[in-house]
Enzyme design. Structure first.
Site, mmCIF file in Angstrom:
data_model
loop_
_atom_site.group_PDB
_atom_site.id
_atom_site.type_symbol
_atom_site.label_atom_id
_atom_site.label_comp_id
_atom_site.label_asym_id
_atom_site.label_seq_id
_atom_site.Cartn_x
_atom_site.Cartn_y
_atom_site.Cartn_z
ATOM 1 N N ASP A 301 0.878 -1.157 0.000
ATOM 2 C CA ASP A 301 0.000 0.000 0.000
ATOM 3 C C ASP A 301 0.924 1.218 0.000
ATOM 4 O O ASP A 301 2.103 1.118 0.359
ATOM 5 C CB ASP A 301 -0.946 -0.006 1.210
ATOM 6 C CG ASP A 301 -2.157 0.895 0.976
ATOM 7 O OD1 ASP A 301 -2.110 1.748 0.059
ATOM 8 O OD2 ASP A 301 -3.164 0.759 1.708
ATOM 9 N N TRP A 302 0.410 2.358 -0.412
ATOM 10 C CA TRP A 302 1.252 3.541 -0.636
ATOM 11 C C TRP A 302 1.950 3.965 0.662
ATOM 12 O O TRP A 302 1.302 4.313 1.643
ATOM 13 C CB TRP A 302 0.394 4.649 -1.226
ATOM 14 C CG TRP A 302 0.372 4.664 -2.742
ATOM 15 C CD1 TRP A 302 0.563 5.774 -3.528
ATOM 16 C CD2 TRP A 302 0.186 3.577 -3.657
ATOM 17 N NE1 TRP A 302 0.512 5.414 -4.868
ATOM 18 C CE2 TRP A 302 0.293 4.089 -4.983
ATOM 19 C CE3 TRP A 302 -0.022 2.205 -3.509
ATOM 20 C CZ2 TRP A 302 0.178 3.284 -6.124
ATOM 21 C CZ3 TRP A 302 -0.140 1.403 -4.639
ATOM 22 C CH2 TRP A 302 -0.034 1.948 -5.922
#
Ligand SMILES: *[C@@H]1O[C@H](CO)[C@@H](O)[C@H](O)[C@H]1NC(C)=O
Ligand SMILES: *[C@@H]1O[C@H](CO)[C@@H](O)[C@H](O)[C@H]1NC(C)=O
Ligand SMILES: *[C@@H]1O[C@H](CO)[C@@H](O)[C@H](O)[C@H]1NC(C)=O
Ligand SMILES: *[C@@H]1O[C@H](CO)[C@@H](O)[C@H](O)[C@H]1NC(C)=O
Ligand SMILES: *[C@@H]1O[C@H](CO)[C@@H](O)[C@H](O)[C@H]1NC(C)=O
Ligand SMILES: *[C@@H]1O[C@H](CO)[C@@H](O)[C@H](O)[C@H]1NC(C)=O
Ligand SMILES: *[C@@H]1O[C@H](CO)[C@@H](O)[C@H](O)[C@H]1NC(C)=O
Ligand SMILES: *[C@@H]1O[C@H](CO)[C@@H](O)[C@H](O)[C@H]1NC(C)=O
Ligand SMILES: *[C@@H]1O[C@H](CO)[C@@H](O)[C@H](O)[C@H]1NC(C)=O
Ligand SMILES: *[C@@H]1O[C@H](CO)[C@@H](O)[C@H](O)[C@H]1NC(C)=O
Ligand SMILES: *[C@@H]1O[C@H](CO)[C@@H](O)[C@H](O)[C@H]1NC(C)=O
Length: 820
Positions: A301-302
């Site tokens: 995930d970012w």
């Protein structure tokens, strides 16, 4: 995934006794609900450890992706070390995630885009209905068609990878801010929705991403919190989940995604048994790449990567977004530089990163690209998305991107019609006193509520807003509307056909501040035939909900209108679970839940209100009487200052949503699976038969070599159940027969009383009869045995129940699968 705006919002400096950020519900105080972890909490205890599973299993040769793996390996063999590092590390570019092109090899790069209901950072795309909305349709074909249409839009805009579908959070708690992006707290319903969605996206030629893997059940403290000097003050919350619960609830729908050959998994922000989601070898190397035989790649995930070598060895294949967003802050208030990128080169050269593992990471990243033929001429990235992607504006790019294709491509096709149809089929009718609905050409209509009209703050909502209808939530699951049909607009258009008088009061405060009778008397000479009250509930990524009541004094608005209007119809546009304290009010004649319906909101609603579409939505969760009836609280605060102290124990185990209410015999207002129609249906003649009459079925599955989704024996149909359905009313409509399984007494304790294991949607004309067949696979009849680490079918008698909700189960049959 996070957007720069929410990043800043959530970059909160937390002090020692910490209360994390939640969205305020304007117009009412917090629910009594909140959970502070007491001082005597045992930090981790038996969960202080996640079983090490190494090395990371390489993608295998052979199988459905055989040709693609060969192509990927051939490509990898051409790469220099620096190019290899770039293949596993995102960079600033036109999309929210980018892999840079390698022109020398004719590789034009990869474009990753949000999100689960729309291509968020783009113009001239459709905003589809949210995940929770389509789950409410209980219609497999619609789930597939929605993703197929969305996938075509992603492709035409030049996005290779859709950061969708989502099933984490699954909905352990009603309060999680992102439940609406996914489908349902029920793993079976979510599993079907995942599978159909993955197939839809990928049949459009776009890679799907199963996210957020795994146990990502709250937003509060999803990321670590740092002091201003960068030192970690608190590590992210740790989801502490036992192995059986992991398999039977949270891993279940992800297994469906793997089985559908999903291209990618996105590992989640929070910790798992104390170890970060993107470096947890048990969940990545173990559950995913070994047990489920996943052959694609795991992306972070970012900004969810917290180490280099450790993450690589634990199974992370791709670091996203791999760069610093301009000068913006990330969730935890800290600028970011990649543990991958240049560190990969250094690590390989100094011997800490195994080249075979690095090659496998790239092989995994490229295999779906070849499997979906994305190398054979893919649409270029639409230049008009560039200024919309505030994640990485061109001045942050390290190099040029080929943006030669046509700009402002309108990719919406006729998807508006599809969205209208889907949203109408997903609208849930909970109450219909004396057949208040469908409306019968009313001559005088009064509309109330700030959810009824036009949005007054632009097409992309990233914060809660007072005026305008709520058609999608916020964060990376949001969408940029080219148009949004409000309920009021559609009601006015429809009312005009009947020559109706349509009056509206959109300011909730105004309605509540006036003498209750005043609005009803002036300026209308007569009382309205119907009063339509529109309520909304906001939710967005990066924050959890603080209340299960509707926003903007919605409950009070209903009471106020209903006190003088004896035909009050309530419509909600909300992220999911709301308590509805006015549901039994005698003047509230009908209740419709439309969730987040997307761009055709008003049209799909009017179709249902006027009976052009017979409602057939069913609840994908339970509506309890009181907010305090729900279990599995989020951790909203801690009372200590230790760096590791944010801990969430999934102690309710398998008892989430209806499983909990059923196990404890708690009365609820509207149960899981419930939904009314303008017609009536009856069931009869339930039968159940073994597919292969002669075969003896063993408790243990045959040991077959693992394919995506796990041991193929788990997916074999063992039994079929059939039931006759009769439309006993006088209008056409769609029934949703549901099958629930009660496991035998020999199953280990903690097994919920009934679990959904089949459903179908059947359209029938008035008086028409039909048959619905349910296929029961081995997995459906098994529990996860923690000792043998296998799915086992218990001995003794199973009961299957079939009906129209989890508490309306008129048909039953018993059978024994495995002999003692
Ligand atoms: C939190 O700490 C305060 C002050 O030490 C104490 O009064 C309170 O009871 C504690 N609450 C919990 C839930 O442990
Ligand atoms: C977490 O810990 C529990 C309790 O020891 C164990 O059952 C489970 O398998 C662990 N899960 C992971 C992913 O480490
Ligand atoms: C790249 O494409 C060009 C033109 O189609 C072709 O001549 C060349 O052989 C390709 N190079 C590689 C490495 O595939
Ligand atoms: C960072 O700030 C915190 C809180 O002020 C302090 O405890 C810590 O020692 C500081 N760390 C460094 C490396 O300066
Ligand atoms: C390696 O990772 C560290 C930690 O994120 C970062 O500070 C550093 O800039 C990276 N080095 C390279 C060469 O990318
Ligand atoms: C090797 O490089 C990695 C960066 O990828 C670094 O973390 C590690 O400390 C280095 N090890 C040695 C022995 O230099
Ligand atoms: C850029 O994209 C266009 C259209 O897709 C293509 O024709 C052209 O060859 C590409 N140029 C480069 C340098 O990749
Ligand atoms: C809504 O009504 C309240 C109460 O009359 C008023 O104070 C407020 O300004 C109104 N809001 C708008 C946007 O008109
Ligand atoms: C229902 O509406 C009527 C007006 O039609 C009103 O007189 C009555 O008080 C309302 N009932 C309640 C319980 O508010
Ligand atoms: C509402 O009240 C009116 C009289 O004010 C009556 O004619 C009508 O039948 C009532 N409707 C319902 C649904 O009770
Ligand atoms: C709901 O909660 C309220 C306040 O705690 C209580 O009075 C009421 O009895 C509860 N209702 C039900 C149906 O449990």
């Amino acid at each position: 995934m996070i957007t720069p705006k929410t990043l800043l919002l959530s970059a909160v400096a937390l002090t020692s006794t910490t209360t994390a950020q939640v969205y305020q519900t304007p117009g009412r105080s917090k629910d009594a609900y909140s959970y502070t972890q007491p001082e005597d909490t045992v930090i981790l205890g038996q969960y202080g450890h996640s079983e090490p599973v190494y090395p990371s299993p390489p993608a295998r040769d052979g199988g459905a992706w055989e040709q693609a793996v060969k192509k990927a390996k051939a490509f990898v063999s051409e790469l220099t070390l620096e190019e290899k590092a770039l293949m596993v590390t995102g960079q600033a570019g036109p999309c929210v995630g980018n892999i840079y092109p390698i022109e020398r090899l004719n590789f034009t790069g990869l474009c990753f885009q949000d999100g689960p209901a729309s291509l968020r950072t783009a113009d001239f795309v459709s905003v589809f209905e949210a995940g929770v909305t389509i789950a409410s349709s209980w219609d497999k074909t619609m789930m597939y068609n929605r993703a197929l249409a969305m996938g075509r839009e992603f492709r035409a805009k030049g996005a290779h990878i859709a950061l969708a579908p989502a099933v984490g959070p699954m909905g352990r708690s009603a309060y999680s801010g992102r439940n609406w992006e996914g489908f349902s707290p029920d793993p079976y319903l979510s599993g079907v929705a995942m599978e159909e969605s993955v197939l839809g996206f990928q049949d459009a030629g776009v890679q799907a991403t199963a996210k957020h893997y795994i146990f990502n059940e709250q937003e509060i403290l999803r990321n670590p919190v740092r002091y201003e000097n960068g030192t970690v003050q608190y590590e992210a919350i740790s989801s502490n989940v036992d192995d059986r619960t992991a398999h039977e609830l949270y891993l279940w729908p992800f297994a469906n995604a793997a089985r559908a050959h999903v291209a990618a998994f996105m590992c989640s922000y929070q910790r798992i048994n104390g170890s970060y989601g993107c470096q947890n070898s048990k969940t990545l190397n173990g559950y995913l790449k070994t047990e489920l035989g996943f052959q694609g790649y795991v992306m972070s995930d970012w900004y969810g990567t917290h180490s280099g070598v450790a993450s690589i060895e634990a199974g992370l294949d791709l670091d996203m977004p791999g760069h610093i967003i301009g000068r913006a802050l990330i969730d935890d208030g800290q600028a970011y530089s990649s543990y991958f990128g240049g560190n990969i080169t250094v690590g390989v050269n100094n011997g800490t990163i195994d080249t075979d593992r690095l090659d496998d990471m790239i092989t995994r990243v490229l295999t779906p690209y070849y499997a979906l033929h994305q190398d054979e001429g893919y649409p270029s990235v639409d230049p008009s998305i560039v200024p919309l992607n505030t994640f990485s504006l061109p001045n942050t790019w390290l190099r040029e991107w080929n943006l030669t294709g046509p700009s402002r491509r309108d990719v919406r096709d006729n998807h508006g019609d599809l969205i209208r149809k889907h949203a109408a089929a997903s609208t849930i009718l909970l109450k219909n006193k004396d057949k208040a609905l469908p409306l019968k050409a009313p001559k005088s209509i009064a509309v109330f509520g700030n959810d009824a009209g036009e949005v007054t703050e632009g097409p992309l909502n990233q914060a809660q807003f007072e005026f305008g209808t709520q058609a999608i939530g916020g964060g990376s699951g949001a969408g940029l509307f080219t148009y949004l049909v409000s309920p009021l607009e559609a009601i006015k258009a429809r009312g005009r056909q009947d020559g109706a008088l349509v009056e509206f009061w959109l300011n909730n405060t105004l309605v509540l501040n006036r003498d209750a009778s005043a609005w009803a008397q002036t300026p209308l000479p007569n009382k309205p035939d119907v009063c339509l009250v529109f309520l909304k509930g906001w939710a967005a990524e990066a924050a959890d909900r603080e209340s299960l009541h509707l926003d903007w004094s919605g409950d009070e608005l209903v009471e106020s209108v209903a006190s003088t209007c004896n035909n009050t119809v309530v419509v909600t546009h909300s992220s999911g679970i709301n308590v509805l304290p006015w549901a039994e009010h005698p003047n509230v004649t009908a209740i419709l839940l439309a969730h987040y319906p997307g761009q055709e909101s008003g049209n799909s609603l009017v179709d249902v209100l006027y009976g052009d579409v017979n409602p057939s939505g069913h609840l994908p969760y339970t509506i309890a009487y009181n907010a305090t009836d729900y279990n599995a609280p989020l951790v909203t605060a801690i009372n200590t200052t230790g760096k590791d102290d944010w801990q969430s124990y999934f102690n309710e185990k398998l008892e989430t949503d209806y499983r909990y209410f059923d196990a404890h015999d708690i009365d609820v207002r509207y149960e899981f699976g419930f939904g009314l129609s303008y017609t009536t249906f009856a069931l009869s003649d339930l039968s159940v038969a073994k597919l292969d009459e002669k075969a003896d079925i063993n408790s243990q599955p045959e040991e077959r070599s693992v394919e995506p989704g796990g041991n193929p024996a788990l997916w074999e149909v063992l039994y079929t159940a059939k039931v006759a359905v009769h439309n006993s009313g006088d209008v056409r409509g769609s029934a949703v027969p549901q099958l629930y399984v009660s496991f035998p007494a020999s199953t280990p304790s903690g097994t919920p009383p009934r679990q959904l294991r089949g459903f179908d949607k059947k359209e029938l004309g008035p008086g028409e009869r039909g048959t619905v067949t349910f296929n029961l696979m081995r997995r459906d009849l098994s529990y996860w045995d923690v000792n043998t680490q296998k799915w086992l079918i218990p001995t003794g008698e199973f009961t299957i129940h079939v009906g129209f909700s989890s508490r309306d189960l008129p048909e039953q049959k018993t059978f024994t699968v495995v002999k003692e």
